[in-house]
Design an enzyme around this catalytic site. Structure first.
Site, mmCIF file in Angstrom:
data_model
loop_
_atom_site.group_PDB
_atom_site.id
_atom_site.type_symbol
_atom_site.label_atom_id
_atom_site.label_comp_id
_atom_site.label_asym_id
_atom_site.label_seq_id
_atom_site.Cartn_x
_atom_site.Cartn_y
_atom_site.Cartn_z
ATOM 1 N N LYS A 54 0.923 -1.433 0.063
ATOM 2 C CA LYS A 54 -0.040 0.308 -0.325
ATOM 3 C C LYS A 54 0.900 1.177 0.447
ATOM 4 C CE LYS A 54 -4.043 -2.290 -0.162
ATOM 5 N NZ LYS A 54 -4.420 -2.183 -1.023
ATOM 6 N N GLN A 98 -5.136 -1.980 10.263
ATOM 7 C CA GLN A 98 -4.691 -3.427 9.065
ATOM 8 C C GLN A 98 -5.073 -5.169 9.949
ATOM 9 O OE1 GLN A 98 -3.849 -4.640 6.315
ATOM 10 N NE2 GLN A 98 -3.786 -6.777 6.777
ATOM 11 N N ASP A 121 -11.806 1.613 4.003
ATOM 12 C CA ASP A 121 -12.537 0.264 4.301
ATOM 13 C C ASP A 121 -13.672 -0.159 4.087
ATOM 14 O OD1 ASP A 121 -9.339 -1.261 4.551
ATOM 15 O OD2 ASP A 121 -9.324 -1.923 6.144
#
Length: 160
Positions: A54, A98, A121
């Protein structure tokens, strides 16, 4: 039905080129780059690879990025403090924590603590609700990527 072979790498390259152009345009117009913060709790090798990819992609696209790595024994309070700082940071427009976090971390509380306007997300209930009514702020990355590939090849998502 004719067989269609989807070239995901080619679609990704086109999308990345367009995103790099848009990032440059935003930077020129507003004087600041789009910014993404990625928070990693612990040292899971797969998560490290994912987070590093990322950060690398951000650099390629002209996106400002911050990678915050907390120890695997980080407390809930420490994680919430980091998120609060990122929520208030005007250089950060998106936050990704994460998953899964270590067992001592309450993931639901982490999700709820992220400003919905920065929840890339699309896990925050506000964003899930907006997605469900067809007015998303963010879309989950993998399903959005699949839909982009289907659009690129003119495949209707209602074929099933």
């Amino acid at each position: 039905m004719a067989e269609i072979i989807i070239d995901g790498k080619a679609v990704a390259a086109a999308v990345n080129a367009e995103n790099a152009r848009k990032c440059a345009e935003l930077t020129e117009k507003y004087g600041c780059r789009p910014g993404l913060a990625v928070v990693l709790i612990g040292d899971d090798p797969a998560s490290q690879v994912y987070v590093s990819s990322k950060v690398k992609k951000c650099g390629e696209l002209g996106i400002y990025s911050e990678k915050i790595v907390l120890p695997k024994d980080a407390t809930q309070a420490q994680v919430l403090e980091v998120i609060a700082l990122l929520n208030g940071n005007p250089q950060i427009h998106g936050i990704l924590v994460q998953s899964p976090p270590p067992p001592q971390i309450d993931e639901e509380q982490i999700i709820l603590s992220i400003d919905p306007k920065k929840d890339v997300d699309c896990f925050h209930p506000y964003n899930v609700g907006r997605l469900n009514i067809g007015d998303p702020v963010f879309q989950p990355c993998t399903p959005a990527g699949v839909m982009e590939m289907l659009r690129e090849y003119g495949i209707s998502h209602t074929f099933c």
